[in-house]
Design a protein around this motif. Structure first.
Motif, PDB file in Angstrom:
ATOM      1  N   SER A   1       0.829  -1.200   0.000  1.00 34.72           N
ATOM      2  CA  SER A   1       0.000   0.000   0.000  1.00 34.72           C
ATOM      3  C   SER A   1       0.868   1.256   0.000  1.00 34.72           C
ATOM      4  N   ASP A   2       1.955   1.235   0.767  1.00 32.21           N
ATOM      5  CA  ASP A   2       2.870   2.375   0.817  1.00 32.21           C
ATOM      6  C   ASP A   2       3.552   2.609  -0.529  1.00 32.21           C
ATOM      7  N   ASN A   3       3.597   1.559  -1.345  1.00 31.59           N
ATOM      8  CA  ASN A   3       4.286   1.665  -2.628  1.00 31.59           C
ATOM      9  C   ASN A   3       3.313   1.753  -3.803  1.00 31.59           C
ATOM     10  N   GLY A   4       2.127   2.288  -3.562  1.00 30.67           N
ATOM     11  CA  GLY A   4       1.246   2.681  -4.643  1.00 30.67           C
ATOM     12  C   GLY A   4       0.263   1.659  -5.146  1.00 30.67           C
ATOM     13  N   PHE A   5       0.053   0.552  -4.425  1.00 28.99           N
ATOM     14  CA  PHE A   5      -0.923  -0.425  -4.888  1.00 28.99           C
ATOM     15  C   PHE A   5      -2.333   0.080  -4.608  1.00 28.99           C
ATOM     16  N   THR A   6      -3.234  -0.182  -5.542  1.00 25.91           N
ATOM     17  CA  THR A   6      -4.592   0.345  -5.434  1.00 25.91           C
ATOM     18  C   THR A   6      -5.387  -0.391  -4.367  1.00 25.91           C
ATOM     19  N   PRO A   7      -6.342   0.280  -3.740  1.00 28.44           N
ATOM     20  CA  PRO A   7      -7.114  -0.329  -2.652  1.00 28.44           C
ATOM     21  C   PRO A   7      -7.898  -1.571  -3.041  1.00 28.44           C
ATOM     22  N   LYS A   8      -8.201  -1.773  -4.311  1.00 28.17           N
ATOM     23  CA  LYS A   8      -9.033  -2.919  -4.708  1.00 28.17           C
ATOM     24  C   LYS A   8      -8.389  -4.255  -4.351  1.00 28.17           C
ATOM     25  N   PHE A   9      -7.044  -4.259  -4.260  1.00 26.99           N
ATOM     26  CA  PHE A   9      -6.373  -5.498  -3.895  1.00 26.99           C
ATOM     27  C   PHE A   9      -6.508  -5.796  -2.409  1.00 26.99           C
ATOM     28  N   PHE A  10      -6.834  -4.768  -1.629  1.00 24.06           N
ATOM     29  CA  PHE A  10      -6.772  -4.930  -0.181  1.00 24.06           C
ATOM     30  C   PHE A  10      -8.122  -4.848   0.516  1.00 24.06           C
ATOM     31  N   LYS A  11      -9.172  -4.580  -0.204  1.00 27.25           N
ATOM     32  CA  LYS A  11     -10.442  -4.275   0.455  1.00 27.25           C
ATOM     33  C   LYS A  11     -10.954  -5.426   1.313  1.00 27.25           C
ATOM     34  N   SER A  12     -10.603  -6.673   0.955  1.00 26.07           N
ATOM     35  CA  SER A  12     -11.087  -7.798   1.752  1.00 26.07           C
ATOM     36  C   SER A  12     -10.201  -8.092   2.948  1.00 26.07           C
ATOM     37  N   LYS A  13      -8.965  -7.537   2.954  1.00 29.79           N
ATOM     38  CA  LYS A  13      -8.035  -7.887   4.021  1.00 29.79           C
ATOM     39  C   LYS A  13      -8.453  -7.296   5.358  1.00 29.79           C
ATOM     40  N   SER A  14      -9.137  -6.170   5.339  1.00 30.14           N
ATOM     41  CA  SER A  14      -9.547  -5.554   6.591  1.00 30.14           C
ATOM     42  C   SER A  14     -10.449  -6.464   7.406  1.00 30.14           C
ATOM     43  N   ALA A  15     -11.132  -7.357   6.713  1.00 29.03           N
ATOM     44  CA  ALA A  15     -12.003  -8.315   7.403  1.00 29.03           C
ATOM     45  C   ALA A  15     -11.283  -9.607   7.723  1.00 29.03           C
ATOM     46  N   GLY A  16      -9.979  -9.646   7.483  1.00 28.33           N
ATOM     47  CA  GLY A  16      -9.177 -10.819   7.782  1.00 28.33           C
ATOM     48  C   GLY A  16      -9.326 -11.917   6.770  1.00 28.33           C
ATOM     49  N   ASN A  17      -9.770 -11.586   5.550  1.00 27.56           N
ATOM     50  CA  ASN A  17     -10.021 -12.595   4.527  1.00 27.56           C
ATOM     51  C   ASN A  17      -8.891 -12.647   3.500  1.00 27.56           C
ATOM     52  N   THR A  18      -8.701 -13.822   2.928  1.00 26.95           N
ATOM     53  CA  THR A  18      -7.750 -14.004   1.849  1.00 26.95           C
ATOM     54  C   THR A  18      -8.426 -13.655   0.524  1.00 26.95           C
ATOM     55  N   PRO A  19      -7.736 -12.990  -0.411  1.00 26.08           N
ATOM     56  CA  PRO A  19      -8.356 -12.720  -1.720  1.00 26.08           C
ATOM     57  C   PRO A  19      -8.596 -14.025  -2.471  1.00 26.08           C
TER      58      PRO A  19
END
Length: 437
Positions: free
Chosen positions: A184-202
């Motif tokens: 995330s600090d290196n410019g990756f878009t939020p769409k890759f991470f939106k499920s991680k906040s819930a502790g889920n694997t993509p």
């Protein structure tokens, strides 16, 4: 290619990946001989002193890797890995240090999955190894399907990506929180991470697309084991007081007082015996030349970007190089660390900085040191993972490190004065008879 922090230019830093690759390949034939796998795993684990109920029912490969990648003492992890090397005829050397290797805190699915669930784990294992070797559309689709099947198992509560990073550490990325933050600090878009906040694997397709983007974003990083390591270093930096060393010690102030340093002689202290025997300490980044020619940390940082990984900040590398060449001085005390949990030496700096272009590796930045202690002691807590850290103002921490070492004894101790009172206390004669002697 030089790396940041203590693993700079250390070609053996990722040697552990060969052992993990080879062990995974050696487990493939046990897909159809699971009883034999369970027996072998139980024998190795009990021999190493790991006597947990689950080791008698290990019938799939991911749990085999878990047995020596859980949060147990490193000595036991080494014994289990060495036992597997012998049991499964692994030619690569089992790792001694586990720094930079992901560990799992717990595995809630142990003993709770059905035979069908175990079949799915084997299919993921086999398809992952096949996809890492043959990246075709067919192998990709099989991997995605197997990935999603395991992801949807209710009995499976551990991030699949950690397991994949064990069986093929160069080809699969472990998406733990530090990696997500780093990306995330290196410019990756939020769409890759939106499920991680819930502790889920993509899902499997997103996971592959994320890895493809990583390879494009960081072309200088040769494997995902390296990328994971970078993320751990970044997390360690965040936990330190922002700019504490940089702000508290600028230039060459406090020339009259002793400063204390925590130092890593290569990844896993790989250079320690050599430096100890030579009476020196050295840091890498030798490719950028004599550090004295730079006028600031920013100049060093920009030169590092030219020579090494341009997409990284090199903030801590530049700070360490600046402090080593400009701020450290004779009389300073250096504590030598090995990984995050051991101290292996202590010494006193006895020379100014020098650059030696004749040195064959990148450790051309040198100071002479009187090494007073050499051994191995348990580090109090977890050490930062940088090459060089000024710990002078961490008084309690410095005191704990000093307490690890025995106090120096005088070579010729002066005997205490022996008095007549001492003599009379030790013999059975009166003071009057003593006076007559």
């Amino acid at each position: 290619m030089s790396k940041e922090y203590e693993f700079v230019s250390n070609t053996n830093k990722y040697a552990w990946t060969r052992f993990y690759d080879e062990l995974a390949s050696a487990l493939l034939p046990f897909a159809n001989n699971r009883a034999s796998l369970s027996k072998n795993v139980a024998e190795v684990c009990r021999e190493a002193g790991l006597d947990s109920p689950y080791i008698d029912s290990v019938t799939e490969p991911f749990t085999v890797f878990y047995t020596f990648n859980s949060r147990i003492p490193d000595e036991r992890r080494r014994k289990i890995a060495e036992g597997y090397a012998e049991k499964f005829n692994i030619s690569s050397k089992a790792p001694y240090s586990f720094d930079g290797i992901p560990t799992a805190a717990t595995m809630n699915y142990l003993g709770n999955h059905s035979e069908h669930d175990t079949d799915n784990l084997w299919l993921l294992f086999e398809s992952a190894i096949n996809f890492s070797s043959h990246k075709t559309e067919v192998s990709k689709e099989k991997f995605i399907s197997a990935f999603n099947n395991v992801k949807n198992q209710k009995s499976f509560s551990i991030d699949i990506t950690m397991f994949l990073s064990w069986i093929r550490p160069n080809d699969f990325i472990n998406l733990n929180s530090s990696v997500y933050q780093f990306l995330s600090d290196n410019g990756f878009t939020p769409k890759f991470f939106k499920s991680k906040s819930a502790g889920n694997t993509p899902d499997g397709d997103t996971y592959i697309r994320l890895m493809e983007k990583c390879r494009k974003r960081f072309p200088e990083i040769r494997s995902f084991a390296e990328l994971y390591d970078f993320s751990q270093q970044s997390l360690s930096d965040r936990k330190e007081t922002e700019g504490s060393s940089e702000n508290n010690h600028c230039g060459n102030e406090d020339n009259g007082s002793t400063r204390y340093w925590l130092y890593a002689p290569g990844g896993g202290a790989s250079k320690w015996e050599k430096f100890y025997g030579s009476g020196v300490m050295a840091v890498g980044w030798g490719e950028i030349g004599d550090l004295k020619r730079f006028g600031s940390k920013d100049e060093i940082k920009e030169k590092m970007k030219e020579y090494y990984v341009p997409s990284l900040s090199h903030k801590n590398d530049a700070l360490a190089a600046w402090q080593f060449s400009m701020e450290m001085k004779p009389g300073d005390i250096v504590f030598v660390k090995k990984g995050k949990h051991s101290i292996v030496g202590r010494g006193v700096v006895t020379s100014d900085y020098r650059y030696d272009s004749s040195v064959s590796d990148s450790y051309k930045n040198i100071r002479t040191v009187n090494w007073t202690d050499n051994g191995e002691w348990e580090h109090p807590g977890q050490a930062v993972m940088k090459t060089l850290t000024d710990i002078t103002k961490e008084t309690d921490y410095v005191n704990k490190l000093n307490a690890l070492f025995p106090a120096p004894q005088p070579e010729n101790p002066v005997p205490e004065r022996y008095t007549s009172e001492d003599f009379l206390n030790e013999v059975f004669i009166s003071e009057e008879k003593y006076r007559l002697l």
